[in-house]
Design a protein around this motif. Structure first.
Motif, PDB file in Angstrom:
ATOM      1  N   LEU A  69       0.802  -1.319   0.063  1.00 47.00           N
ATOM      2  CA  LEU A  69      -0.206   0.092   0.115  1.00 47.00           C
ATOM      3  C   LEU A  69       0.864   1.312   0.161  1.00 47.00           C
ATOM      4  CD1 LEU A  69      -2.790  -1.002   2.575  1.00 47.00           C
ATOM      5  CD2 LEU A  69      -3.078  -0.976   0.008  1.00 47.00           C
ATOM      6  N   GLY A  70       0.622   2.148  -0.638  1.00 54.03           N
ATOM      7  CA  GLY A  70       1.328   3.687  -0.698  1.00 54.03           C
ATOM      8  C   GLY A  70       2.463   3.522  -1.218  1.00 54.03           C
ATOM      9  N   HIS A  71       2.949   2.557  -2.494  1.00 56.93           N
ATOM     10  CA  HIS A  71       4.346   2.409  -3.066  1.00 56.93           C
ATOM     11  C   HIS A  71       4.338   3.973  -3.672  1.00 56.93           C
ATOM     12  CE1 HIS A  71       7.389   1.737  -5.860  1.00 56.93           C
ATOM     13  NE2 HIS A  71       7.390   0.712  -5.194  1.00 56.93           N
ATOM     14  N   GLU A 125      -2.411  -8.619   4.966  1.00 59.62           N
ATOM     15  CA  GLU A 125      -1.214  -8.418   5.576  1.00 59.62           C
ATOM     16  C   GLU A 125      -0.943  -7.082   4.876  1.00 59.62           C
ATOM     17  OE1 GLU A 125       2.727 -10.154   7.382  1.00 59.62           O
ATOM     18  OE2 GLU A 125       3.036  -9.941   5.124  1.00 59.62           O
ATOM     19  N   PRO A 126      -1.045  -5.901   5.587  1.00 61.28           N
ATOM     20  CA  PRO A 126      -0.637  -4.685   4.956  1.00 61.28           C
ATOM     21  C   PRO A 126       0.823  -4.193   5.092  1.00 61.28           C
ATOM     22  CG  PRO A 126      -2.056  -4.108   6.812  1.00 61.28           C
ATOM     23  CD  PRO A 126      -1.599  -5.597   6.751  1.00 61.28           C
ATOM     24  N   ILE A 127       1.520  -3.906   3.852  1.00 54.73           N
ATOM     25  CA  ILE A 127       2.799  -3.414   3.779  1.00 54.73           C
ATOM     26  C   ILE A 127       2.783  -2.046   3.374  1.00 54.73           C
ATOM     27  CG2 ILE A 127       5.191  -3.541   2.782  1.00 54.73           C
ATOM     28  CD1 ILE A 127       4.539  -6.486   2.297  1.00 54.73           C
ATOM     29  N   LEU A 128       2.954  -1.135   4.197  1.00 49.66           N
ATOM     30  CA  LEU A 128       2.710   0.327   4.114  1.00 49.66           C
ATOM     31  C   LEU A 128       4.350   0.970   3.604  1.00 49.66           C
ATOM     32  CD1 LEU A 128       1.218   3.111   4.500  1.00 49.66           C
ATOM     33  CD2 LEU A 128       1.953   3.160   6.824  1.00 49.66           C
ATOM     34  N   CYS A 129       4.047   1.521   2.437  1.00 43.58           N
ATOM     35  CA  CYS A 129       5.392   2.213   1.896  1.00 43.58           C
ATOM     36  C   CYS A 129       5.454   3.611   2.356  1.00 43.58           C
ATOM     37  CB  CYS A 129       5.500   1.993   0.325  1.00 43.58           C
ATOM     38  SG  CYS A 129       5.411   0.162  -0.137  1.00 43.58           S
ATOM     39  N   VAL A 130       6.604   3.911   2.902  1.00 48.51           N
ATOM     40  CA  VAL A 130       6.885   5.450   3.342  1.00 48.51           C
ATOM     41  C   VAL A 130       8.478   5.668   2.432  1.00 48.51           C
ATOM     42  CG1 VAL A 130       5.549   5.047   5.315  1.00 48.51           C
ATOM     43  CG2 VAL A 130       7.858   4.820   5.289  1.00 48.51           C
ATOM     44  N   GLY A 131       8.665   7.086   2.618  1.00 49.08           N
ATOM     45  CA  GLY A 131      10.146   7.312   2.134  1.00 49.08           C
ATOM     46  C   GLY A 131      10.010   8.766   1.614  1.00 49.08           C
ATOM     47  N   GLN A 142       2.658   8.154  11.049  1.00 53.96           N
ATOM     48  CA  GLN A 142       1.563   8.263  11.980  1.00 53.96           C
ATOM     49  C   GLN A 142       0.040   8.343  11.108  1.00 53.96           C
ATOM     50  OE1 GLN A 142       2.735  12.137  13.757  1.00 53.96           O
ATOM     51  NE2 GLN A 142       4.082  10.982  15.271  1.00 53.96           N
ATOM     52  N   GLU A 143       0.081   9.036  10.195  1.00 58.48           N
ATOM     53  CA  GLU A 143      -1.267   9.084   9.389  1.00 58.48           C
ATOM     54  C   GLU A 143      -1.699   7.551   8.846  1.00 58.48           C
ATOM     55  OE1 GLU A 143      -2.090  12.464   7.261  1.00 58.48           O
ATOM     56  OE2 GLU A 143      -4.062  11.948   6.899  1.00 58.48           O
ATOM     57  N   GLY A 144      -0.549   6.926   8.272  1.00 58.41           N
ATOM     58  CA  GLY A 144      -0.767   5.768   7.751  1.00 58.41           C
ATOM     59  C   GLY A 144      -1.499   4.656   8.813  1.00 58.41           C
ATOM     60  N   VAL A 198       1.129  -4.871  10.854  1.00 62.26           N
ATOM     61  CA  VAL A 198       1.326  -4.172   9.569  1.00 62.26           C
ATOM     62  C   VAL A 198       2.750  -4.523   9.328  1.00 62.26           C
ATOM     63  CG1 VAL A 198       1.318  -1.882   8.638  1.00 62.26           C
ATOM     64  CG2 VAL A 198      -0.173  -2.482  10.189  1.00 62.26           C
ATOM     65  N   VAL A 199       3.257  -4.215   8.148  1.00 63.22           N
ATOM     66  CA  VAL A 199       4.670  -4.216   7.879  1.00 63.22           C
ATOM     67  C   VAL A 199       4.891  -3.003   7.198  1.00 63.22           C
ATOM     68  CG1 VAL A 199       6.422  -5.186   6.326  1.00 63.22           C
ATOM     69  CG2 VAL A 199       4.743  -6.618   7.422  1.00 63.22           C
ATOM     70  N   VAL A 200       5.969  -2.071   7.526  1.00 63.71           N
ATOM     71  CA  VAL A 200       6.339  -0.840   6.953  1.00 63.71           C
ATOM     72  C   VAL A 200       7.589  -1.043   6.087  1.00 63.71           C
ATOM     73  CG1 VAL A 200       6.845   1.567   7.401  1.00 63.71           C
ATOM     74  CG2 VAL A 200       5.411   0.475   8.921  1.00 63.71           C
ATOM     75  N   ALA A 201       7.400  -0.622   4.901  1.00 60.52           N
ATOM     76  CA  ALA A 201       8.676  -0.574   4.328  1.00 60.52           C
ATOM     77  C   ALA A 201       9.062   0.777   4.016  1.00 60.52           C
ATOM     78  CB  ALA A 201       8.333  -0.996   2.840  1.00 60.52           C
ATOM     79  N   TYR A 202      10.462   1.236   4.504  1.00 61.33           N
ATOM     80  CA  TYR A 202      11.140   2.433   4.389  1.00 61.33           C
ATOM     81  C   TYR A 202      11.563   2.323   2.917  1.00 61.33           C
ATOM     82  CZ  TYR A 202      14.496   5.902   3.852  1.00 61.33           C
ATOM     83  OH  TYR A 202      15.262   7.085   3.706  1.00 61.33           O
ATOM     84  N   GLU A 203      11.069   3.383   1.746  1.00 63.44           N
ATOM     85  CA  GLU A 203      11.743   3.204   0.419  1.00 63.44           C
ATOM     86  C   GLU A 203      12.063   4.822   0.207  1.00 63.44           C
ATOM     87  OE1 GLU A 203      10.526  -0.606  -1.979  1.00 63.44           O
ATOM     88  OE2 GLU A 203       9.160   0.931  -2.204  1.00 63.44           O
ATOM     89  N   PRO A 204      13.301   4.988   0.234  1.00 60.99           N
ATOM     90  CA  PRO A 204      13.600   6.561  -0.141  1.00 60.99           C
ATOM     91  C   PRO A 204      13.383   6.489  -1.721  1.00 60.99           C
ATOM     92  CG  PRO A 204      15.792   5.259   0.560  1.00 60.99           C
ATOM     93  CD  PRO A 204      14.624   4.361   0.813  1.00 60.99           C
ATOM     94  N   VAL A 205      12.700   7.691  -2.229  1.00 52.03           N
ATOM     95  CA  VAL A 205      12.272   7.834  -3.650  1.00 52.03           C
ATOM     96  C   VAL A 205      13.371   7.649  -4.616  1.00 52.03           C
ATOM     97  CG1 VAL A 205      10.976   9.036  -5.223  1.00 52.03           C
ATOM     98  CG2 VAL A 205      10.087   8.531  -2.895  1.00 52.03           C
ATOM     99  N   TRP A 206      14.514   8.466  -4.018  1.00 49.65           N
ATOM    100  CA  TRP A 206      15.511   8.534  -4.850  1.00 49.65           C
ATOM    101  C   TRP A 206      16.324   7.310  -5.066  1.00 49.65           C
ATOM    102  CZ3 TRP A 206      19.493   7.447  -1.529  1.00 49.65           C
ATOM    103  CH2 TRP A 206      19.392   7.505  -0.013  1.00 49.65           C
ATOM    104  N   ALA A 207      16.121   6.173  -4.218  1.00 47.71           N
ATOM    105  CA  ALA A 207      16.698   4.780  -4.531  1.00 47.71           C
ATOM    106  C   ALA A 207      15.964   3.999  -5.069  1.00 47.71           C
ATOM    107  CB  ALA A 207      17.212   4.366  -2.983  1.00 47.71           C
TER     108      ALA A 207
END
Ligand code: PEP
Length: 256
Positions: free
Chosen positions: A98-100, A127-133, A153-155, A167-176
């Motif tokens: 979610l939120g790629h 199982e949600p994988i919430l993407c942030v970055g 916080q909002e997700g 929940v699983v959170v995936a930290y994905e810096p957009v530049w990477a």
């Protein structure tokens, strides 16, 4: 490894790649290659909607999980083109990305929308994988923490405290993402530690158990050093998940 509160997790995000036949062949080849690691690592692939059934067929009886790449917010209704969480559960899908950042960029997904999608997935049994970055501009402007705070916080806002660890959170810096520019192990650990601390503001137990993944140009030759960070519970992998040998090597790296 059994005392560790979190099992490593390797997730392959295929984006808009692979036909049904390619999907079936990939999963059939991957499953025996990762079977020995399945005691230590959770493994999932995320095919396109139209190839989910092929992936599920090939994955039946194996340790390979099948996730969707997105879902609609509502359980049903007048939402042309959408696929709902209960529909994904109905076909046997295990989880959902979610939120790629590509969906945030191309489809206007916002933190407000994701605040609804994450609990909707959980409620349906996914199982949600919430993407942030952060973007490169945000990082350069010293805005990384502010951005991550908002996204995390909002997700997670409408997720009941006792379910945070599901929940699983995936930290994905957009530049990477898809650029070949991987975060340094220190940058990855710092961001993932920050994400875990944000969850800790809600629940200390949830923060200890929630899995936080790194994503962004993870490859077999850089995985080990990234995965070594104490807060790095695995990876969300794009390009390197499209080749069986590479993805199997990443799963092996996570098992070590
Ligand atoms: C992704 O799309 O989630 C991703 C991390 O892609 P890549 O591994 O190709 O950078």
């Amino acid at each position: 490894m059994s005392e560790h509160p979190r099992r490593p997790y390797m997730v392959g995000n295929w984006k808009m790649h692979k036909t049904r036949a390619e999907t079936r062949d990939f999963v059939a080849e991957l499953a025996p290659r990762v079977a020995d690691h399945a005691a230590y690592v959770d493994v999932a692939v995320c095919p396109a909607f139209v190839s989910l059934a092929a992936a599920l067929d090939a994955a039946r009886g194996t340790a390979v999980r099948v996730h969707a790449q997105t879902m609609g917010r509502a359980p049903q209704g007048a939402h042309t083109g959408e696929v709902s969480a209960p529909m994904l559960v109905d076909v046997g899908v295990h989880g959902v990305v979610l939120g790629h950042s590509e969906r945030r960029r191309d489809d206007g997904e916002t933190d407000r929308l994701l605040a609804e999608k994450v609990p909707a997935a959980l409620e349906a049994g996914l199982e949600p994988i919430l993407c942030v970055g952060e973007t490169e501009e945000e990082r350069d402007a010293g805005e990384m923490e502010r951005r991550l705070r908002h996204q995390v916080q909002e997700g997670l806002e409408l997720v009941p405290t006792e379910r945070l660890a599901e929940v699983v959170v995936a930290y994905e810096p957009v530049w990477a993402i898809g650029t070949g520019r991987v975060a340094t192990p220190e940058q990855a650990q710092e961001a993932l530690g920050f994400v875990r601390a944000l969850v800790g503001d809600r629940s200390r137990a949830g923060a200890e158990r929630i899995r936080v993944l790194y994503g962004g140009s993870v490859k077999p030759d850089n995985a080990a050093e990234i995965l070594a960070g104490p807060d790095v519970d695995g990876a969300l992998v794009g390009g390197a998940s499209l080749e069986v040998a590479d993805f199997a090597a990443l799963v092996a790296a996570a098992a070590r």
